[in-house]
Enzyme design. Sequence first.
Site, PDB file in Angstrom:
ATOM      1  N   GLU A  33       0.877  -1.164   0.000  1.00 57.86           N
ATOM      2  CA  GLU A  33       0.000   0.000   0.000  1.00 57.86           C
ATOM      3  C   GLU A  33       0.922   1.224   0.000  1.00 57.86           C
ATOM      4  O   GLU A  33       1.798   1.322   0.859  1.00 57.86           O
ATOM      5  CB  GLU A  33      -0.869  -0.012   1.265  1.00 57.86           C
ATOM      6  CG  GLU A  33      -1.903   1.074   1.246  1.00 57.86           C
ATOM      7  CD  GLU A  33      -2.792   1.053   2.498  1.00 57.86           C
ATOM      8  OE1 GLU A  33      -3.459   2.064   2.729  1.00 57.86           O
ATOM      9  OE2 GLU A  33      -2.814   0.037   3.222  1.00 57.86           O
ATOM     10  N   ARG A 257       4.464 -12.495  10.024  1.00 60.02           N
ATOM     11  CA  ARG A 257       5.186 -11.221   9.871  1.00 60.02           C
ATOM     12  C   ARG A 257       6.563 -11.378  10.468  1.00 60.02           C
ATOM     13  O   ARG A 257       6.738 -12.068  11.459  1.00 60.02           O
ATOM     14  CB  ARG A 257       4.498 -10.114  10.675  1.00 60.02           C
ATOM     15  CG  ARG A 257       3.192  -9.672  10.161  1.00 60.02           C
ATOM     16  CD  ARG A 257       2.680  -8.520  11.015  1.00 60.02           C
ATOM     17  NE  ARG A 257       3.097  -7.252  10.467  1.00 60.02           N
ATOM     18  CZ  ARG A 257       2.510  -6.683   9.427  1.00 60.02           C
ATOM     19  NH1 ARG A 257       1.511  -7.265   8.813  1.00 60.02           N
ATOM     20  NH2 ARG A 257       2.928  -5.518   8.987  1.00 60.02           N
ATOM     21  N   LYS A 267       4.665   0.622   9.256  1.00 61.63           N
ATOM     22  CA  LYS A 267       4.729   1.920   8.572  1.00 61.63           C
ATOM     23  C   LYS A 267       4.111   3.032   9.411  1.00 61.63           C
ATOM     24  O   LYS A 267       4.623   4.138   9.442  1.00 61.63           O
ATOM     25  CB  LYS A 267       3.990   1.830   7.232  1.00 61.63           C
ATOM     26  CG  LYS A 267       4.841   1.301   6.117  1.00 61.63           C
ATOM     27  CD  LYS A 267       4.073   1.303   4.815  1.00 61.63           C
ATOM     28  CE  LYS A 267       3.069   0.187   4.796  1.00 61.63           C
ATOM     29  NZ  LYS A 267       2.366   0.036   3.524  1.00 61.63           N
TER      30      LYS A 267
END
Length: 553
Positions: A33, A257, A267
Amino acid sequence: MSEEKSLNFIEEIIEEDLKNGKYRSVITRFPPEPNGYLHLGHASSICLNFGLTLKYGGYTNLRFDDTNPVTEETEYVESIKEDVKWLGFEWKNELYASDYFPVLYNYAIQLIKKQLAYVDDSTSEEIAALKGTPTEPGKNSPYRERTVEENLDLFERMKKGEFADGSKTLRAKIDMAHPNMLMRDPVLYRIKHAHHHRTGDEWCIYPMYDFAHGQSDSIEEVTHSICTLEFVPHRELYDWLIEQLEIFPSKQYEFARRNLTYTITSKRKLLQLVNEKYVDGWDDPRMTTISGMRRRGYTPESIRDFCDRIGVAKRENIVDMSLLEYCVREHLNKIALRRMAVLDPVKLTITNYPAGQVEEVYSENNPEEENGGGTRALPFSGSLWIEREDFMEVPAKKWFRLAPGAMVRLKSAYIVKCEDFIKDENGMVTEIKCSYLPESKSGNDTSGIHVKGTIHWISADHAAKAEVRLYDRLFKVENPADEEDFTSYINPDSLHIIPNAYIEPSLSTAAPGEKFQFIRKGYFTPDKYSTPGKLIFNRTVTLRDTWAKESKK
Ligand code: ATP
Ligand code: MG
């Protein structure tokens, strides 16, 4: 990748699928994204997705998951492309989920026509109130039984911009009693009158993640859509939508993750560090963003090696930062040019060296390479800078460096003996006086004297100056991401600036991207703002794992 290494669980699935002829080749995608810079966690996903198609044939797309108009920016798109390329991967197609908005809109119409989607006038609070709980079924929305015609009409008017943000949604009609909460009539579209970085003001309805991601995978005929574990509950919806739309059967697989000690891989939190000015931008060398690591002097090879070593896992865990540092040390040891730099200088005068004489000595560029990687010339004279820590007025046990009466070798030059030293009124040593053995020159040493210590030096009249930046971990605790107020765990000493270090003259033309080992001091690279007029070096990593030693003390 070594041959004997066992397959990870995704490789096992792929080999099975290829064997059974389920797919002819493997297509993966990396779907960031564009709402921030890529970090080490993304590097792990990039290495996995691109690594699989390099191994099995096929290709990987770079797809920007830009379905949320509010947080996305073109600056991020550019940085992401730069970072993926720098890591050494080539994508087949550069794609944008927003390019699929027209197709997705048509998919929505198909679902409405199949009576599998409806326009709901409920507010998000009302929707939540009817959702039920994991142990109790939800309740049907009062708008659930609208006719196909009514739904088609309302959905079109949503698209035309007739309704305000939040006043209507399009929902899938599945089952409000479904054991998986995400299957209880999930929202597929929401109204958002917002400017999009690519589609501008063309759209005011935007698909939700679940109605964009799997569909985009399917449009691209992605065979193995790899994501992180938090998407496990979404898989059922992913499959349901693809099945109802009767489109290419992409499949989702989840891995854990990757998190790293003493740093942040999120982020949102990295953005907070940037916005609140704890760091000097996304590419601050203390950040574990790919751009930060690049600026710090990490190599793509070392990051790929790290990702390969940590592999893929099905369970969350936290990887030790020392492993990353080990990987970069390993690589830089092979490629970095050896140079001399004195970070904390004290004067050394050779009293019996002919006044005004300068000679050239030769030093290996890289002993890891054949023939030492060639040599370079260094000017040597009777007036030198050495490291303050290489002299001890009262030597400790097993001290092999300079002390009154002690001998040491000056790297690639001569053996010197400390005859005297001078202190200022504060007791600070200001000068060390030595004699040298002219017959002890490196490469042609006939002195017969063996000394245990070798130290580095710079000829004072020939030294160039540089600012040197030493970094420590950005956080004081192992897992700052677990702490709500994670910024209060920032290490206040994560940056130490040495304004005036002395460096050998050959370094005065060093350019960003070049890699050096300042012998005995660590691996260094010129900062992106370094110029021949104002040299700045970043320390990438120390030579040894000093941190492990510290914490065991
Ligand atoms: P963040 O929480 O940092 O914003 P994200 O998952 O929202 O991360 P995306 O841009 O959506 O970021 O992620 C792109 C891809 O990278 C996704 O497939 C995601 O699963 C993967 N990814 C992101 N963070 C990690 C991580 N820490 N470890 C492994 N993969 C990750
Ligand atoms: Mg995300």
